[in-house]
Design a protein around this motif. Structure first.
Motif, mmCIF file in Angstrom:
data_model
loop_
_atom_site.group_PDB
_atom_site.id
_atom_site.type_symbol
_atom_site.label_atom_id
_atom_site.label_comp_id
_atom_site.label_asym_id
_atom_site.label_seq_id
_atom_site.Cartn_x
_atom_site.Cartn_y
_atom_site.Cartn_z
ATOM 1 N N ASN A 34 -1.124 -17.019 8.753
ATOM 2 C CA ASN A 34 0.369 -17.453 8.839
ATOM 3 C C ASN A 34 1.506 -16.496 8.677
ATOM 4 O O ASN A 34 2.499 -16.688 8.154
ATOM 5 N N TYR A 35 1.358 -15.135 8.935
ATOM 6 C CA TYR A 35 2.145 -14.320 8.798
ATOM 7 C C TYR A 35 3.366 -14.281 9.653
ATOM 8 O O TYR A 35 4.388 -13.578 9.170
ATOM 9 N N ALA A 36 3.430 -15.080 10.549
ATOM 10 C CA ALA A 36 4.821 -15.196 11.130
ATOM 11 C C ALA A 36 5.733 -16.113 10.695
ATOM 12 O O ALA A 36 6.947 -16.033 10.947
ATOM 13 N N GLN A 37 5.231 -16.873 9.820
ATOM 14 C CA GLN A 37 5.985 -17.948 8.931
ATOM 15 C C GLN A 37 7.186 -17.248 7.945
ATOM 16 O O GLN A 37 6.925 -16.374 7.654
ATOM 17 N N ASN A 38 7.905 -17.814 7.825
ATOM 18 C CA ASN A 38 9.171 -17.609 6.700
ATOM 19 C C ASN A 38 8.611 -17.864 5.390
ATOM 20 O O ASN A 38 8.959 -18.807 4.615
ATOM 21 N N ILE A 39 7.677 -17.212 4.934
ATOM 22 C CA ILE A 39 6.863 -17.277 3.753
ATOM 23 C C ILE A 39 7.310 -16.232 2.667
ATOM 24 O O ILE A 39 7.516 -15.128 3.083
ATOM 25 N N THR A 40 7.513 -16.669 1.198
ATOM 26 C CA THR A 40 7.974 -15.642 0.124
ATOM 27 C C THR A 40 6.966 -15.614 -0.769
ATOM 28 O O THR A 40 6.053 -16.541 -0.815
ATOM 29 N N LEU A 41 7.134 -14.776 -1.590
ATOM 30 C CA LEU A 41 6.235 -14.729 -2.863
ATOM 31 C C LEU A 41 6.407 -15.890 -3.762
ATOM 32 O O LEU A 41 5.449 -16.497 -4.160
ATOM 33 N N LYS A 42 7.429 -16.388 -4.016
ATOM 34 C CA LYS A 42 7.920 -17.668 -4.898
ATOM 35 C C LYS A 42 6.931 -18.974 -4.125
ATOM 36 O O LYS A 42 6.747 -19.844 -4.562
ATOM 37 N N ASP A 43 6.811 -18.968 -2.700
ATOM 38 C CA ASP A 43 6.300 -19.929 -2.033
ATOM 39 C C ASP A 43 4.790 -20.071 -2.703
ATOM 40 O O ASP A 43 4.054 -20.968 -2.992
ATOM 41 N N PHE A 44 4.132 -18.795 -2.584
ATOM 42 C CA PHE A 44 2.682 -18.646 -3.020
ATOM 43 C C PHE A 44 2.503 -18.906 -4.436
ATOM 44 O O PHE A 44 1.691 -19.627 -4.987
ATOM 45 N N TYR A 52 3.513 -5.560 1.889
ATOM 46 C CA TYR A 52 2.390 -5.929 2.455
ATOM 47 C C TYR A 52 2.419 -7.086 3.565
ATOM 48 O O TYR A 52 1.665 -6.869 4.511
ATOM 49 N N LEU A 53 3.225 -7.937 3.384
ATOM 50 C CA LEU A 53 3.629 -8.796 4.431
ATOM 51 C C LEU A 53 4.112 -8.064 5.867
ATOM 52 O O LEU A 53 3.590 -8.221 7.004
ATOM 53 N N ASN A 54 4.936 -7.136 5.645
ATOM 54 C CA ASN A 54 5.438 -6.294 6.682
ATOM 55 C C ASN A 54 4.362 -5.625 7.292
ATOM 56 O O ASN A 54 4.106 -5.388 8.674
ATOM 57 N N MET A 55 3.422 -5.108 6.829
ATOM 58 C CA MET A 55 2.176 -4.159 7.022
ATOM 59 C C MET A 55 1.380 -5.142 7.838
ATOM 60 O O MET A 55 0.868 -4.697 8.980
ATOM 61 N N VAL A 56 1.305 -6.409 7.319
ATOM 62 C CA VAL A 56 0.191 -7.447 8.148
ATOM 63 C C VAL A 56 0.901 -7.787 9.602
ATOM 64 O O VAL A 56 0.362 -7.645 10.717
ATOM 65 N N ARG A 57 2.169 -7.945 9.391
ATOM 66 C CA ARG A 57 2.827 -8.296 10.627
ATOM 67 C C ARG A 57 2.902 -7.170 11.735
ATOM 68 O O ARG A 57 2.578 -7.210 13.139
#
Length: 367
Positions: free
Chosen positions: A271-281, A307-312
């Motif tokens: 789900n890397y493309a979603q607008n997901i945040t640390l607070k969501d997790f 980390y999210l940027n690296m995955v994307r």
């Protein structure tokens, strides 16, 4: 009676140590408290101290510097006990060199303190060739008599076992004894109760996971116990926090210990493309977001956002090689709606533009 000085720059630990055991029961009397080594050093000049229990890391003068100075200057023959965090055992040899009596790991347990006291008694008996002199016992201080220990211990037990009924019962009794929101108590009495509760709750968390950032968890507890900085807050507020903290401890026992980061890693891979945040997790896995951020940085050496940027970018790099899609389209598919921003991120991580990366990868050029 053994005359004790406590030294720590964290007020909640200082107060927590003060009430962790019944000092008088073990023939001890706390005669001084200091927030740093320099302050403690002045106390050593002024009074007769038998036992110094000091944190190792403090501003102005550390516990180790206090021990070293006291020994080298012949200022005091007091027994020293050094309190240390999880990764400080490299200092143990220095403590031994300057004849520290013991070296205790935080969080300190009641049994640990009692064992230290017994060591001091035995050494004093050996030095004096007889029993310790029995000093006249003094009345307990205002801070001690104002501590609602039974209710706070009951509340802590309820939180530890995630028992809502026990939590609510003890909070109700606590507020009855405080006369409401605690405004009827002196600031000193309120601080004692607050710091004792912080001490007990932090101790629960550290016992479950010694790798947690204690400062972050301490701030989380402190910020939620007090409403305005001087009041205990409403009954509902404290009950809500207690319930949330019980859930937090449960997460340490379960999800975190079993690898919440691994679960997040797998989810981000999909789900890397979603607008997901640390607070969501944090909300999903019932973990404090500040604590989760600390775990992320400790595990991966970077923030969650990095980390999210690296995955994307890694996903985009794969698409650049394996597809003919335009760069703007790839940027959108991996979660970037601004192509220029995507290109800048790509360059910072891969060291070249997406076009050059594609060209070097399969010989094609971007149209």
């Amino acid at each position: 009676m053994i005359r004790v000085m406590l030294v720590d720059d964290e007020p909640f630990i200082l107060e927590g140590l003060s009430v962790l055991i019944d000092w008088e029961k073990y023939d001890c009397m706390i005669v001084a408290k200091a927030s740093n080594g320099e302050e403690a050093f002045e106390y050593l000049k002024q009074g007769d101290i038998d036992l110094v229990i000091t944190d190792i890391k403090m501003p102005v003068m550390t516990g180790m510097e206090l021990l070293q100075t006291a020994r080298e200057e012949g200022l005091s023959s007091a027994y020293f006990v050094i309190l240390s965090g999880y990764n400080d055992f490299q200092y143990a040899q220095t403590a031994i060199k300057y004849e520290a009596l013991d070296y205790l790991l935080k969080p300190v347990s009641a049994d640990g303190l009692i064992e230290v006291i017994e060591k001091v008694k035995n050494k004093k008996k050996a030095a004096q060739g007889g029993d310790l002199a029995d000093y006249e016992k003094k009345d307990k201080s205002e801070a001690a008599t104002a501590l609602f220990k039974d209710e706070l211990d009951g509340m802590t037990s309820g939180i530890e076992h995630n028992d809502k009924d026990v939590i609510n019962k003890n909070i109700d009794e606590l507020f009855i004894k405080m006369g409401g929101d605690g405004t009827a108590l002196s600031k000193k009495a309120l601080d004692v109760n607050k710091n004792y509760l912080v001490f007990r709750l932090l101790h629960l968390a550290v016992e479950l996971d010694k790798t947690i950032d204690q400062e972050v968890v301490m701030m989380y507890i402190s910020d939620n116990i007090l409403m305005s900085g001087t009041e205990m807050g409403t009954i509902l507020h404290l009950k809500q926090f207690a319930s949330e903290y019980a859930g937090y401890l449960a997460s340490l026992r379960g999800t975190v210990s079993k690898g919440v980061l691994h679960d997040i890693e797998k989810e981000l891979d999909v789900n890397y493309a979603q607008n997901i945040t640390l607070k969501d997790f944090a909300a999903k896995y019932y973990v404090n977001s500040s604590y989760l951020g600390q775990l992320f940085r400790k595990q991966y050496g970077m923030s969650f956002r990095e980390y999210l940027n690296m995955v994307r970018i890694n996903k985009a790099a794969t698409m650049l090689i394996k597809t003919d899609e335009k760069i703007g389209r790839i940027a959108e598919e991996v979660g970037y709606h601004d192509t220029d921003y995507f290109i800048n991120k790509f360059i910072s991580i891969k060291g070249c533009t997406p076009s050059k990366y594609r060209k070097n990868g399969n010989g094609q050029t971007e149209v």
